[in-house]
Design an enzyme around this catalytic site. Structure first.
Site, mmCIF file in Angstrom:
data_model
loop_
_atom_site.group_PDB
_atom_site.id
_atom_site.type_symbol
_atom_site.label_atom_id
_atom_site.label_comp_id
_atom_site.label_asym_id
_atom_site.label_seq_id
_atom_site.Cartn_x
_atom_site.Cartn_y
_atom_site.Cartn_z
ATOM 1 N N ARG A 114 32.460 64.909 29.530
ATOM 2 C CA ARG A 114 33.782 64.113 30.448
ATOM 3 C C ARG A 114 33.447 63.018 31.715
ATOM 4 O O ARG A 114 32.116 63.809 32.216
ATOM 5 C CB ARG A 114 34.791 65.391 31.472
ATOM 6 C CG ARG A 114 35.482 65.923 30.286
ATOM 7 C CD ARG A 114 35.815 67.341 30.911
ATOM 8 N NE ARG A 114 35.236 68.284 30.986
ATOM 9 C CZ ARG A 114 34.822 69.639 31.250
ATOM 10 N NH1 ARG A 114 36.473 69.659 31.499
ATOM 11 N NH2 ARG A 114 34.561 70.468 31.375
ATOM 12 N N ASN A 145 38.714 66.347 36.626
ATOM 13 C CA ASN A 145 37.541 65.800 36.755
ATOM 14 C C ASN A 145 37.927 65.212 37.239
ATOM 15 O O ASN A 145 36.997 64.281 38.159
ATOM 16 C CB ASN A 145 37.822 65.201 35.360
ATOM 17 C CG ASN A 145 36.350 64.025 34.708
ATOM 18 O OD1 ASN A 145 35.159 64.806 35.078
ATOM 19 N ND2 ASN A 145 36.558 62.835 34.038
ATOM 20 N N GLU A 195 45.621 68.682 36.372
ATOM 21 C CA GLU A 195 44.660 69.398 37.027
ATOM 22 C C GLU A 195 45.333 70.755 37.812
ATOM 23 O O GLU A 195 46.893 70.917 37.484
ATOM 24 C CB GLU A 195 44.458 68.522 37.981
ATOM 25 C CG GLU A 195 43.445 67.169 37.055
ATOM 26 C CD GLU A 195 42.716 66.985 37.938
ATOM 27 O OE1 GLU A 195 42.068 67.962 38.763
ATOM 28 O OE2 GLU A 195 41.863 66.658 37.685
#
Ligand SMILES: [Zn+2]
Length: 246
Positions: free
Chosen positions: A234, A159, A3
């Protein structure tokens, strides 16, 4: 998936090479095929910056290298000459340190891809209201959980952070983007920005919903649900009892 905060840590680590003339090589044939090592060898590294999920390395002469790690790639900074497992895509050597990029999978001389990204949630001057306005440029009918991951709207959110931010905001990832009030989106992005900056500084947050399907919601006790969302499918995690979906 790495991320935005992981990329920011990599950018900080690579900072030890800024200002140095770099010796570059690509032991891995796929890395060599990118032409990056040949292009940057002998040039001074001027800056390293994480923007969204991309790492940009700027070399003298205006040469910019873009690295995107997707699921598999990684950067490591180690003392010059230390052993590396496998065959890295790129090794950048300075006087005392070297940066080793393994497994790509995206390593290229930048051709303007950066201009297509939305504003970075972690940029020093980012304002939650402006980030919310950028997010609202998306299709009003798209699910909010999908819009948050669209790097062309706002860059840097993955996510796990999307799931945790939506739980904090009490908004379902399935809520249509256009059904969220601007103030709600600004509050959501403000929380994300603060939590991700804290993570860059080394304070990992407690996960409330991400990868906790079937366990009780820490707020209301109902079981946390999960399902694939959007074209990329996802997995989103949320509590249908206390996160609004309309
Ligand atoms: Zn709940």
């Amino acid at each position: 998936m790495p991320e935005g905060d992981v990329l920011h840590r990599a950018a900080l680590a690579l900072g030890v090479l800024v200002g140095e003339r770099i010796e570059a090589e690509s032991p891995n044939p796929r890395g060599a095929a990118t032409g990056v090592a040949r292009a940057v060898d002998g040039r001074t590294l001027e800056a390293v910056e994480a923007v969204g999920k991309n790492l940009y390395l700027r070399f003298e002469g205006g040469l910019v290298v873009r690295s995107h790690l997707r699921m598999t790639g990684r950067w490591r900074v180690q003392p010059r000459g230390a052993r590396s497992a496998g065959r890295p895509w790129l090794v950048l050597r300075g006087g005392a340190w070297e940066a080793v990029q393994s497994n790509g999978p995206v390593l290229e001389l930048d051709r303007g891809s950066r201009r297509r990204l939305g504003p970075d949630v972690l940029a020093p001057a980012a304002d939650p209201g402006e980030l919310a306005a950028a997010l609202r440029r998306g299709d009003p009918g798209v699910a909010l959980g999908e819009a948050l991951l669209d790097q062309h709207l706002v860059a840097g959110i993955g996510n796990m952070w999307a799931a945790e931010g939506l739980w904090q905001a009490r908004l379902s990832p399935t809520l249509p983007l256009g059904s969220a009030a601007p103030g709600e989106l600004a509050a959501l992005l403000d929380w994300l920005r603060r939590a991700m900056l804290a993570s860059v500084a080394g304070r990992r947050p407690e996960r409330r919903v991400y990868r906790r399907a079937g366990r009780p919601c820490p707020r209301c006790g109902e079981p946390i649900g999960s399902r694939g969302l959007g074209d990329a499918n996802r997995t989103a995690y949320w509590c249908a009892a206390c996160q609004r979906d309309r």
